[in-house]
Design a protein around this motif. Structure first.
Motif, PDB file in Angstrom:
ATOM      1  N   LEU A 110      -4.788 -60.138 -51.403  1.00  0.00           N
ATOM      2  CA  LEU A 110      -5.202 -61.122 -52.393  1.00  0.00           C
ATOM      3  C   LEU A 110      -5.984 -60.509 -53.539  1.00  0.00           C
ATOM      4  CD1 LEU A 110      -6.389 -63.917 -49.915  1.00  0.00           C
ATOM      5  CD2 LEU A 110      -4.177 -63.736 -51.072  1.00  0.00           C
ATOM      6  N   GLY A 111      -6.169 -59.184 -53.507  1.00  0.00           N
ATOM      7  CA  GLY A 111      -6.978 -58.532 -54.530  1.00  0.00           C
ATOM      8  C   GLY A 111      -8.327 -58.140 -53.979  1.00  0.00           C
ATOM      9  N   GLY A 112      -8.826 -56.990 -54.402  1.00  0.00           N
ATOM     10  CA  GLY A 112     -10.100 -56.483 -53.911  1.00  0.00           C
ATOM     11  C   GLY A 112     -10.034 -54.982 -53.774  1.00  0.00           C
ATOM     12  N   PRO A 113     -10.813 -54.382 -52.847  1.00  0.00           N
ATOM     13  CA  PRO A 113     -10.790 -52.929 -52.666  1.00  0.00           C
ATOM     14  C   PRO A 113      -9.376 -52.433 -52.363  1.00  0.00           C
ATOM     15  CG  PRO A 113     -12.608 -53.909 -51.453  1.00  0.00           C
ATOM     16  CD  PRO A 113     -11.767 -55.046 -51.948  1.00  0.00           C
ATOM     17  N   LEU A 114      -9.057 -51.247 -52.856  1.00  0.00           N
ATOM     18  CA  LEU A 114      -7.708 -50.697 -52.743  1.00  0.00           C
ATOM     19  C   LEU A 114      -7.569 -49.791 -51.525  1.00  0.00           C
ATOM     20  CD1 LEU A 114      -4.863 -50.087 -53.948  1.00  0.00           C
ATOM     21  CD2 LEU A 114      -5.966 -48.219 -55.241  1.00  0.00           C
ATOM     22  N   ILE A 115      -6.450 -49.968 -50.800  1.00  0.00           N
ATOM     23  CA  ILE A 115      -6.020 -49.048 -49.750  1.00  0.00           C
ATOM     24  C   ILE A 115      -4.631 -48.554 -50.132  1.00  0.00           C
ATOM     25  CG2 ILE A 115      -5.300 -48.819 -47.344  1.00  0.00           C
ATOM     26  CD1 ILE A 115      -7.417 -50.803 -46.552  1.00  0.00           C
ATOM     27  N   GLU A 116      -4.443 -47.240 -50.122  1.00  0.00           N
ATOM     28  CA  GLU A 116      -3.146 -46.652 -50.435  1.00  0.00           C
ATOM     29  C   GLU A 116      -2.580 -45.977 -49.187  1.00  0.00           C
ATOM     30  OE1 GLU A 116      -2.795 -45.220 -54.788  1.00  0.00           O
ATOM     31  OE2 GLU A 116      -4.742 -44.495 -54.078  1.00  0.00           O
ATOM     32  N   VAL A 117      -1.428 -46.476 -48.730  1.00  0.00           N
ATOM     33  CA  VAL A 117      -0.773 -45.929 -47.547  1.00  0.00           C
ATOM     34  C   VAL A 117       0.315 -44.976 -48.016  1.00  0.00           C
ATOM     35  CG1 VAL A 117       0.446 -46.436 -45.406  1.00  0.00           C
ATOM     36  CG2 VAL A 117      -1.279 -48.038 -46.261  1.00  0.00           C
ATOM     37  N   HIS A 118       0.096 -43.682 -47.822  1.00  0.00           N
ATOM     38  CA  HIS A 118       1.008 -42.668 -48.334  1.00  0.00           C
ATOM     39  C   HIS A 118       2.222 -42.455 -47.429  1.00  0.00           C
ATOM     40  CE1 HIS A 118      -2.346 -41.881 -50.960  1.00  0.00           C
ATOM     41  NE2 HIS A 118      -3.110 -41.477 -49.962  1.00  0.00           N
ATOM     42  N   ASP A 119       2.053 -42.697 -46.145  1.00  0.00           N
ATOM     43  CA  ASP A 119       3.152 -42.495 -45.193  1.00  0.00           C
ATOM     44  C   ASP A 119       3.247 -43.724 -44.293  1.00  0.00           C
ATOM     45  OD1 ASP A 119       4.935 -41.684 -43.221  1.00  0.00           O
ATOM     46  OD2 ASP A 119       4.263 -39.607 -43.279  1.00  0.00           O
ATOM     47  N   PRO A 120       3.949 -44.783 -44.740  1.00  0.00           N
ATOM     48  CA  PRO A 120       4.027 -46.031 -43.966  1.00  0.00           C
ATOM     49  C   PRO A 120       4.603 -45.831 -42.569  1.00  0.00           C
ATOM     50  CG  PRO A 120       4.777 -46.394 -46.207  1.00  0.00           C
ATOM     51  CD  PRO A 120       4.625 -44.905 -46.049  1.00  0.00           C
ATOM     52  N   LYS A 121       5.629 -44.988 -42.444  1.00  0.00           N
ATOM     53  CA  LYS A 121       6.248 -44.794 -41.132  1.00  0.00           C
ATOM     54  C   LYS A 121       5.246 -44.229 -40.130  1.00  0.00           C
ATOM     55  CE  LYS A 121      10.055 -42.404 -38.789  1.00  0.00           C
ATOM     56  NZ  LYS A 121      11.219 -41.495 -38.961  1.00  0.00           N
ATOM     57  N   ALA A 122       4.516 -43.176 -40.524  1.00  0.00           N
ATOM     58  CA  ALA A 122       3.521 -42.581 -39.632  1.00  0.00           C
ATOM     59  C   ALA A 122       2.383 -43.563 -39.370  1.00  0.00           C
ATOM     60  CB  ALA A 122       2.978 -41.291 -40.239  1.00  0.00           C
ATOM     61  N   TRP A 166      -3.401 -42.295 -45.210  1.00  0.00           N
ATOM     62  CA  TRP A 166      -3.868 -43.383 -46.072  1.00  0.00           C
ATOM     63  C   TRP A 166      -5.243 -43.031 -46.613  1.00  0.00           C
ATOM     64  CZ3 TRP A 166      -8.306 -46.355 -45.152  1.00  0.00           C
ATOM     65  CH2 TRP A 166      -8.835 -46.313 -43.854  1.00  0.00           C
ATOM     66  N   ASP A 167      -5.588 -43.642 -47.747  1.00  0.00           N
ATOM     67  CA  ASP A 167      -6.868 -43.399 -48.407  1.00  0.00           C
ATOM     68  C   ASP A 167      -7.367 -44.695 -49.029  1.00  0.00           C
ATOM     69  OD1 ASP A 167      -7.883 -40.575 -48.421  1.00  0.00           O
ATOM     70  OD2 ASP A 167      -5.828 -40.188 -49.075  1.00  0.00           O
ATOM     71  N   ALA A 168      -8.625 -44.679 -49.401  1.00  0.00           N
ATOM     72  CA  ALA A 168      -9.232 -45.801 -50.122  1.00  0.00           C
ATOM     73  C   ALA A 168     -10.274 -45.232 -51.072  1.00  0.00           C
ATOM     74  CB  ALA A 168      -9.874 -46.799 -49.158  1.00  0.00           C
ATOM     75  N   PRO A 169     -10.169 -45.512 -52.376  1.00  0.00           N
ATOM     76  CA  PRO A 169     -11.161 -45.013 -53.331  1.00  0.00           C
ATOM     77  C   PRO A 169     -12.578 -45.444 -52.974  1.00  0.00           C
ATOM     78  CG  PRO A 169      -9.240 -45.858 -54.482  1.00  0.00           C
ATOM     79  CD  PRO A 169      -9.076 -46.240 -53.046  1.00  0.00           C
ATOM     80  N   ASP A 170     -12.729 -46.678 -52.485  1.00  0.00           N
ATOM     81  CA  ASP A 170     -14.025 -47.176 -52.012  1.00  0.00           C
ATOM     82  C   ASP A 170     -13.848 -47.520 -50.538  1.00  0.00           C
ATOM     83  OD1 ASP A 170     -16.408 -48.425 -51.426  1.00  0.00           O
ATOM     84  OD2 ASP A 170     -16.429 -49.689 -53.209  1.00  0.00           O
ATOM     85  N   LEU A 171     -13.983 -46.487 -49.699  1.00  0.00           N
ATOM     86  CA  LEU A 171     -13.676 -46.632 -48.279  1.00  0.00           C
ATOM     87  C   LEU A 171     -14.570 -47.658 -47.596  1.00  0.00           C
ATOM     88  CD1 LEU A 171     -11.988 -45.627 -45.893  1.00  0.00           C
ATOM     89  CD2 LEU A 171     -13.656 -43.768 -45.584  1.00  0.00           C
ATOM     90  N   VAL A 172     -15.862 -47.673 -47.915  1.00  0.00           N
ATOM     91  CA  VAL A 172     -16.782 -48.608 -47.271  1.00  0.00           C
ATOM     92  C   VAL A 172     -16.398 -50.054 -47.587  1.00  0.00           C
ATOM     93  CG1 VAL A 172     -19.167 -49.431 -47.179  1.00  0.00           C
ATOM     94  CG2 VAL A 172     -18.701 -46.986 -47.163  1.00  0.00           C
ATOM     95  N   SER A 173     -16.104 -50.343 -48.847  1.00  0.00           N
ATOM     96  CA  SER A 173     -15.752 -51.713 -49.219  1.00  0.00           C
ATOM     97  C   SER A 173     -14.478 -52.163 -48.521  1.00  0.00           C
ATOM     98  CB  SER A 173     -15.585 -51.828 -50.738  1.00  0.00           C
ATOM     99  OG  SER A 173     -16.826 -51.641 -51.392  1.00  0.00           O
ATOM    100  N   ALA A 174     -13.474 -51.279 -48.456  1.00  0.00           N
ATOM    101  CA  ALA A 174     -12.231 -51.631 -47.778  1.00  0.00           C
ATOM    102  C   ALA A 174     -12.460 -51.887 -46.291  1.00  0.00           C
ATOM    103  CB  ALA A 174     -11.200 -50.520 -47.977  1.00  0.00           C
ATOM    104  N   LEU A 175     -13.230 -51.021 -45.654  1.00  0.00           N
ATOM    105  CA  LEU A 175     -13.497 -51.199 -44.228  1.00  0.00           C
ATOM    106  C   LEU A 175     -14.387 -52.403 -43.967  1.00  0.00           C
ATOM    107  CD1 LEU A 175     -14.040 -47.478 -43.123  1.00  0.00           C
ATOM    108  CD2 LEU A 175     -12.046 -48.922 -42.702  1.00  0.00           C
TER     109      LEU A 175
END
Length: 423
Positions: free
Chosen positions: A69-81, A103-112
């Protein structure tokens, strides 16, 4: 050190992301992606997609899928894994996927924090009812028996000096205001220790038992008040450094540091202090722990304990499940609820006099540790710790901070008093 590329056809991701190989000899479960079948991956992807569509997050997959819905970003680089790991090992797989760089998140704390806030709703009720079939069980080797506790303690603490302040205190500090600056952390740690010593009424001549030495800062503060301290350590390295600090401060005649389990303690004391030990002893041994506290106190004696807690409703799901933190950071650990602590303490003959919570202060403590660890990344690397190790500790510190910021976790200081026999 040998390395392998578990995804030779997928090293370069859209947007230029490149997954760095992980050392196979040190991180076998991070290197090897579980061989999940297509139905498992498909079911996992469906459950993940259903959960993410309803969360205030932005999740981008390498195949172009975008959810949330919008908010902190999570980028999944390898969906299969990613789906293979989560589908096979749940939250352990989620953490190992981060360690692997999938996977990564520019603002890891906010995403978690978003994920922690909505943790109860992430898994559909029908799948939660089948938890016993898919959730990993805690290994019997991690039980907090006397021998197990000695083994468990060797798995952590040795590297905490990479991000701790000069007090070498690894527990929640108490600040006067937020946001806090790194320079304020030693004072905030002393404030936390002094509050515990005040609760226990530690003063000149007090006979104090400390369960869990750490690196000796509490023992030093108590000795400075004139107390006679017996402190119990499980780590030879911690005991050696604590004794060195005690001698350096001129308190060798007031502080004794024993290398023994709390169950091996003898004698009676005016006060007992323990900082974040309840979580470490394991649910199986909570009655033994609180009975030991009661046995070691004189009638009317006071125990000041600091403990991390979680909600009582969510504790049963964690009791037997093997978690990522147990696997990589704290073997044998289980966070109690306030209800579990108080019921067990009362059953041991202790009266619960007071309880103060300060979870927001732990979140701030963890933020300072995490930023310090990040700032010292070059130092960590120069000591021989690889990228998977650095990502492990970054994830752990952010994951823990998110737990406190979301309210999933809290921390309390308790005052318990041993009942005085009536005639």
């Amino acid at each position: 050190m040998t390395t392998v590329d578990p995804y030779p056809a997928a090293r370069h991701r859209p947007g230029g992301h490149r997954i760095t190989p992980v050392a196979s000899d040190r991180w076998p479960d991070v290197t090897a992606v579980p061989g999940a079948s297509w139905p498992v991956r498909a079911l996992t992807a469906s459950v993940v997609e259903r959960a993410l569509r309803r969360l205030p997050l932005r999740v981008r997959f390498a195949d172009g899928t975008a959810l949330g819905l919008g908010g902190p970003l999570i980028e999944v680089h390898d969906p299969k894994a990613f789906h293979s790991r989560v589908g096979t090992h749940g939250l352990i797989g989620f953490g190992e996927s981060y360690m692997a760089g999938e996977w990564d998140a520019p603002d890891l704390v906010s995403a978690l924090t978003v994920l922690a806030t909505h943790a109860a709703d992430l898994i559909p009720p029908w799948l939660q009812r089948m938890r016993g079939l898919w959730a990993q069980r805690q290994p019997g080797t991690q039980r907090s028996t006397p021998d197990g506790s000695r083994s468990n303690i060797s798995c952590h603490y040795d590297l905490f000096a990479l991000f701790l302040d000069e007090t070498l205190t690894y527990s929640a500090a108490v600040f006067r205001g937020f946001p806090a600056d790194w320079s304020l952390l030693p004072t905030a740690q002393h404030r936390k220790i002094d509050r515990l010593l005040d609760l226990a009424e530690v003063r000149e001549g007090t006979r104090l038992l400390e369960i869990g030495t750490g690196w000796g800062e509490l023992a030093l503060r108590a000795a400075a008040r004139g107390a006679h301290v017996t402190s119990l350590a499980l780590s030879k390295e911690q005991r050696a450094l604590a004794l060195e600090r005690v001698r350096g401060a001129g308190y060798a005649d007031r502080v004794a540091v024993g290398l023994c389990d709390y169950r091996e303690a003898r004698g009676t004391y005016d006060a007992v202090v323990g900082v974040e030990m309840t979580e470490a002893v394991g649910a199986e041994f909570w009655p033994v722990y609180f009975r030991t506290v009661e046995d070691r106190l004189v009638p009317g004696g006071r125990a000041a304990l600091q403990a991390v807690t979680m909600s009582h409703e969510r504790m049963p799901a964690s009791r037997d499940t093997h978690t990522w933190i147990q696997k990589y950071i704290f073997p044998g650990r289980l966070i109690p609820s306030t209800r579990a602590i108080e019921e067990t303490a009362r059953a041991a003959g202790l009266t619960v006099v007071s309880r103060d919570d300060f979870g927001a202060h732990y979140a701030e403590t963890l933020r300072l540790w995490r930023e310090r660890f990040t700032d010292r990344a070059d130092s960590v690397a120069s000591l021989g710790f690889d990228k998977a190790f650095r990502r492990l500790w970054t994830f752990y510190l952010a994951y823990s901070e998110a737990g406190f910021r979301s309210g999933h976790l809290d921390v309390h200081q308790y005052l318990l008093v041993k009942e005085t026999p009536t005639r």
